[in-house]
Design a protein around this motif. Structure first.
Motif, PDB file in Angstrom:
ATOM      1  N   ILE A  65       0.830  -1.208   0.000  1.00  0.00           N
ATOM      2  CA  ILE A  65       0.000   0.000   0.000  1.00  0.00           C
ATOM      3  C   ILE A  65       0.865   1.260   0.000  1.00  0.00           C
ATOM      4  N   PHE A  66       2.066   1.154   0.609  1.00  0.00           N
ATOM      5  CA  PHE A  66       2.921   2.353   0.685  1.00  0.00           C
ATOM      6  C   PHE A  66       3.389   2.753  -0.719  1.00  0.00           C
ATOM      7  N   SER A  67       3.763   1.746  -1.514  1.00  0.00           N
ATOM      8  CA  SER A  67       4.198   2.029  -2.887  1.00  0.00           C
ATOM      9  C   SER A  67       3.009   2.474  -3.739  1.00  0.00           C
ATOM     10  N   LEU A 112       1.309  12.322   2.409  1.00  0.00           N
ATOM     11  CA  LEU A 112       1.332  12.016   3.850  1.00  0.00           C
ATOM     12  C   LEU A 112       1.029  10.526   4.036  1.00  0.00           C
ATOM     13  N   GLY A 113       1.383   9.733   3.032  1.00  0.00           N
ATOM     14  CA  GLY A 113       1.147   8.294   3.083  1.00  0.00           C
ATOM     15  C   GLY A 113       2.335   7.563   3.670  1.00  0.00           C
ATOM     16  N   GLN A 114       3.230   7.141   2.775  1.00  0.00           N
ATOM     17  CA  GLN A 114       4.407   6.363   3.198  1.00  0.00           C
ATOM     18  C   GLN A 114       5.167   7.080   4.318  1.00  0.00           C
ATOM     19  N   GLY A 115       5.610   6.284   5.300  1.00  0.00           N
ATOM     20  CA  GLY A 115       6.316   6.865   6.449  1.00  0.00           C
ATOM     21  C   GLY A 115       7.754   7.204   6.118  1.00  0.00           C
ATOM     22  N   ALA A 116       7.937   8.271   5.365  1.00  0.00           N
ATOM     23  CA  ALA A 116       9.286   8.694   4.995  1.00  0.00           C
ATOM     24  C   ALA A 116       9.415  10.186   5.289  1.00  0.00           C
ATOM     25  N   SER A 128      -1.717  -4.249  11.972  1.00  0.00           N
ATOM     26  CA  SER A 128      -0.298  -4.595  12.057  1.00  0.00           C
ATOM     27  C   SER A 128       0.462  -4.148  10.810  1.00  0.00           C
ATOM     28  N   TYR A 129       1.751  -3.966  10.996  1.00  0.00           N
ATOM     29  CA  TYR A 129       2.639  -3.584   9.893  1.00  0.00           C
ATOM     30  C   TYR A 129       2.565  -4.650   8.800  1.00  0.00           C
ATOM     31  N   ASP A 130       2.636  -4.213   7.555  1.00  0.00           N
ATOM     32  CA  ASP A 130       2.251  -5.114   6.463  1.00  0.00           C
ATOM     33  C   ASP A 130       3.224  -6.259   6.183  1.00  0.00           C
ATOM     34  N   MET A 145       3.751   1.806  18.034  1.00  0.00           N
ATOM     35  CA  MET A 145       3.081   0.944  17.064  1.00  0.00           C
ATOM     36  C   MET A 145       2.679   1.669  15.777  1.00  0.00           C
ATOM     37  N   ASN A 146       3.127   1.119  14.683  1.00  0.00           N
ATOM     38  CA  ASN A 146       2.665   1.526  13.359  1.00  0.00           C
ATOM     39  C   ASN A 146       1.510   0.603  13.000  1.00  0.00           C
ATOM     40  N   PRO A 147       0.337   1.051  12.641  1.00  0.00           N
ATOM     41  CA  PRO A 147      -0.021   2.425  12.271  1.00  0.00           C
ATOM     42  C   PRO A 147      -0.680   3.263  13.365  1.00  0.00           C
ATOM     43  N   VAL A 201      11.297  -0.107  15.985  1.00  0.00           N
ATOM     44  CA  VAL A 201      11.955   0.836  15.074  1.00  0.00           C
ATOM     45  C   VAL A 201      11.666   2.293  15.439  1.00  0.00           C
ATOM     46  N   TYR A 202      10.542   2.542  16.108  1.00  0.00           N
ATOM     47  CA  TYR A 202      10.208   3.934  16.487  1.00  0.00           C
ATOM     48  C   TYR A 202      10.614   4.241  17.924  1.00  0.00           C
ATOM     49  N   GLU A 203      11.625   3.530  18.432  1.00  0.00           N
ATOM     50  CA  GLU A 203      12.004   3.683  19.848  1.00  0.00           C
ATOM     51  C   GLU A 203      12.322   5.121  20.229  1.00  0.00           C
ATOM     52  N   GLY A 243      16.945   3.865   9.889  1.00  0.00           N
ATOM     53  CA  GLY A 243      16.036   4.622   9.032  1.00  0.00           C
ATOM     54  C   GLY A 243      15.163   5.567   9.841  1.00  0.00           C
ATOM     55  N   LYS A 244      14.660   5.070  10.958  1.00  0.00           N
ATOM     56  CA  LYS A 244      13.772   5.885  11.798  1.00  0.00           C
ATOM     57  C   LYS A 244      14.573   6.759  12.762  1.00  0.00           C
ATOM     58  N   THR A 245      15.629   6.203  13.310  1.00  0.00           N
ATOM     59  CA  THR A 245      16.370   6.940  14.345  1.00  0.00           C
ATOM     60  C   THR A 245      17.106   8.137  13.758  1.00  0.00           C
ATOM     61  N   TYR A 276       5.547   8.089  13.443  1.00  0.00           N
ATOM     62  CA  TYR A 276       5.382   9.201  12.499  1.00  0.00           C
ATOM     63  C   TYR A 276       3.906   9.432  12.193  1.00  0.00           C
ATOM     64  N   PHE A 277       3.009   8.677  12.867  1.00  0.00           N
ATOM     65  CA  PHE A 277       1.665   8.547  12.302  1.00  0.00           C
ATOM     66  C   PHE A 277       0.540   9.000  13.224  1.00  0.00           C
ATOM     67  N   LEU A 278      -0.432   9.602  12.576  1.00  0.00           N
ATOM     68  CA  LEU A 278      -1.627  10.084  13.251  1.00  0.00           C
ATOM     69  C   LEU A 278      -2.815   9.422  12.556  1.00  0.00           C
ATOM     70  N   LEU A 293      -8.010   6.857   8.476  1.00  0.00           N
ATOM     71  CA  LEU A 293      -6.859   7.047   7.588  1.00  0.00           C
ATOM     72  C   LEU A 293      -5.624   7.290   8.430  1.00  0.00           C
ATOM     73  N   ARG A 294      -4.473   6.847   7.931  1.00  0.00           N
ATOM     74  CA  ARG A 294      -3.197   7.131   8.605  1.00  0.00           C
ATOM     75  C   ARG A 294      -2.510   8.276   7.885  1.00  0.00           C
ATOM     76  N   PHE A 295      -2.183   9.308   8.630  1.00  0.00           N
ATOM     77  CA  PHE A 295      -1.471  10.469   8.085  1.00  0.00           C
ATOM     78  C   PHE A 295      -0.052  10.463   8.642  1.00  0.00           C
TER      79      PHE A 295
HETATM   80  N1  GLN Z   1       7.309   1.724   7.194  1.00  0.00           N
HETATM   81  C1  GLN Z   1       6.801   2.609   6.217  1.00  0.00           C
HETATM   82  C2  GLN Z   1       5.370   2.979   6.543  1.00  0.00           C
HETATM   83  O1  GLN Z   1       4.745   2.394   7.375  1.00  0.00           O
HETATM   84  C3  GLN Z   1       6.812   2.091   4.824  1.00  0.00           C
HETATM   85  C4  GLN Z   1       7.886   1.178   4.416  1.00  0.00           C
HETATM   86  C5  GLN Z   1       7.677   0.740   2.991  1.00  0.00           C
HETATM   87  O2  GLN Z   1       7.291   1.513   2.157  1.00  0.00           O
HETATM   88  N2  GLN Z   1       7.896  -0.504   2.751  1.00  0.00           N
HETATM   89  O3  GLN Z   1       4.872   3.880   5.929  1.00  0.00           O
END
Ligand code: GLN
Ligand code: PMP
Length: 402
Positions: free
Chosen positions: A15-17, A31-35, A119-121, A168-170, A199-201, A230-232, A315-317, A362-364
């Motif tokens: 879904i992120f891609s 405001l999708g992918q967590g980057a 849960s994370y995908d 926790m993501n999301p 990862v979001y420690e 990546g997150k830190t 990173y997410f709301l 929705l996750r922002f």
């Molecule tokens: N972890 C990122 C997120 O939740 C996405 C990582 C990815 O695109 N594979 O948005």
């Protein structure tokens, strides 16, 4: 042609891609992918740049360069008081590889893995690749509380692994000590390992501190703690991850890792080793920065009429669009908002095998520049001010009903 492995051939693109491509196609604020916007700390990039020139350039040791393994162990002692040494550390190509290596190394056909939805995908496909089955616990908003009953229902003598992702993501939830104690209690009782996706420690907000499950009594030998540079360091494209676990577990997981990626670019490992030793002001600043971005986005969304759920980290709301009178499943709404409003998000439906029917969340991602967040707010405000009559009627009806 013969079919491929159904674990993967049955999957769509993440879904992120999908949402990033849609955002690109329609010029939407993403405001999708967590980057995060931006390129991480200058000095960390400077070390990486210098190392790209100076080397090393050949295969580093497959468990990670000694400097980074020492830096991860020192980080875990410094922040959490964990009694670990470099022998407790394995470097991986991102947390994604760490997760896959841990699942492949621990799970055998017939085993069960307990995960917590939403849960994370990557968890489900990785568990399926190990030919184990998933038992999912479903948490519900707004507090996503993990109860004893839910754990007791999901865990059985077949449980080999429990996955806990905190923060926790999301959902943006940080599990409480009480909830983590429950996980520790059940893990010990059922002789299960716990894969701790942390990862979001360093993205725990509001002055709270992250507490790894590994610090709980008896968890040193059961917990597999996963972190991500990546997150830190806001450098998600670097794909440098690390695992802390008992020497035995590290040895086992390293066997899977050696045939997944074998190793990770040494130049980036050096830069991450440097970064992990940065002083406290860096870590405090990172969380403070994210906190102000969360507050900005939360205020904008609330002003428009979304109901914004509590967010303690990541990173997410999460925001509920139902009070705005928007109808439709979250995946449909997320696509519509990307195309029509010019703001991309991630539909919460993506984080379940079978999403709840009435999920209007929705996750922002708020790890974006102030300007990008403001622009997203402007676009959403304009969209909701000019919606088609049918939608406005639905909104009026919803308002009249309250
Ligand atoms: N972890 C990122 C997120 O939740 C996405 C990582 C990815 O695109 N594979 O948005
Ligand atoms: N776990 C969670 C909960 C995540 O959000 C992500 C996405 N960044 C990962 C693991 C993967 O991290 P990495 O980019 O280091 O592979």
């Amino acid at each position: 042609m013969k079919p491929g492995n159904p674990v993967f051939s049955s999957l769509g693109t993440t879904i992120f891609s999908v949402m990033s491509a849609l955002a690109e196609e329609h010029g939407a604020v993403n405001l999708g992918q967590g980057a995060p916007d931006g390129g991480g700390p200058d000095d960390v990039r400077q070390v990486a740049a210098q190392r790209v020139i100076d080397g090393p350039h050949q295969y580093p040791p497959f468990r990670g360069i000694p400097e980074l393994r020492a830096a991860v162990a020192a980080h875990d002692r410094r922040f959490y008081g964990l009694p670990v040494t470099p022998d407790n550390v394995l470097v991986t190509s991102g947390a994604t590889e760490a997760l896959m290596a841990a699942f492949l190394a621990l799970l055998a056909p017939g085993d069960e893995a307990v995960i917590i939805d939403p849960s994370y995908d990557s968890y489900r496909p990785a568990i399926a690749a190990a030919r184990a089955s998933v038992r999912a616990i479903r948490l519900t908003p707004p507090d996503w509380w993990l109860s004893r009953e839910a754990l007791a229902t999901a865990i059985s003598p077949k449980t080999k692994v429990i996955v806990i992702n905190t923060p926790m993501n999301p959902t943006g939830k940080v599990f409480s000590d009480d909830e983590l104690s429950l996980v520790a209690e059940f893990a010990a009782r059922f002789d299960a390992y716990v894969i701790c996706d942390e990862v979001y420690e360093h993205l725990v907000l509001d002055g709270r501190r992250h507490r790894p499950l590994m610090t709980f009594d008896g968890m040193g030998s059961r917990a597999i703690r996963i972190g991500s540079a990546g997150k830190t360091f806001s450098l998600t494209g670097w794909k440098v991850g690390y695992i802390t676990a008992s020497v035995d577990l590290i040895g086992l997981i390293a066997k899977a890792h050696q045939f997944l990626t074998f190793t990770t670019p040494p130049n980036l490992q050096h830069a991450v080793a440097y970064g992990l030793a940065k002083d406290d002001s860096y870590y405090v600043g990172l969380a403070a920065d994210m906190e102000s971005r969360r507050d900005q986005l939360a205020a904008q969304l609330a002003e428009i009429g979304f109901v914004v759920l509590p967010c303690q980290g990541t990173y997410f709301l999460i925001a509920d669009y139902a009070p705005l009178g928007l109808q439709g499943a979250a995946d449909v709404v997320a696509k519509r908002l990307t195309i029509d409003a010019g703001v991309a998000t991630i539909p919460m439906t993506a984080f379940y095998a079978e999403p709840p029917a009435d999920l209007s969340l929705l996750r922002f991602c708020f790890a974006k520049s102030e300007a990008a967040l403001s622009e997203a707010g402007r676009r959403l405000r304009r969209y909701f001010a000019n919606r088609p009559a049918g939608e406005r009627a639905a909104l009026d009806a919803a308002e009249a009903a309250t």
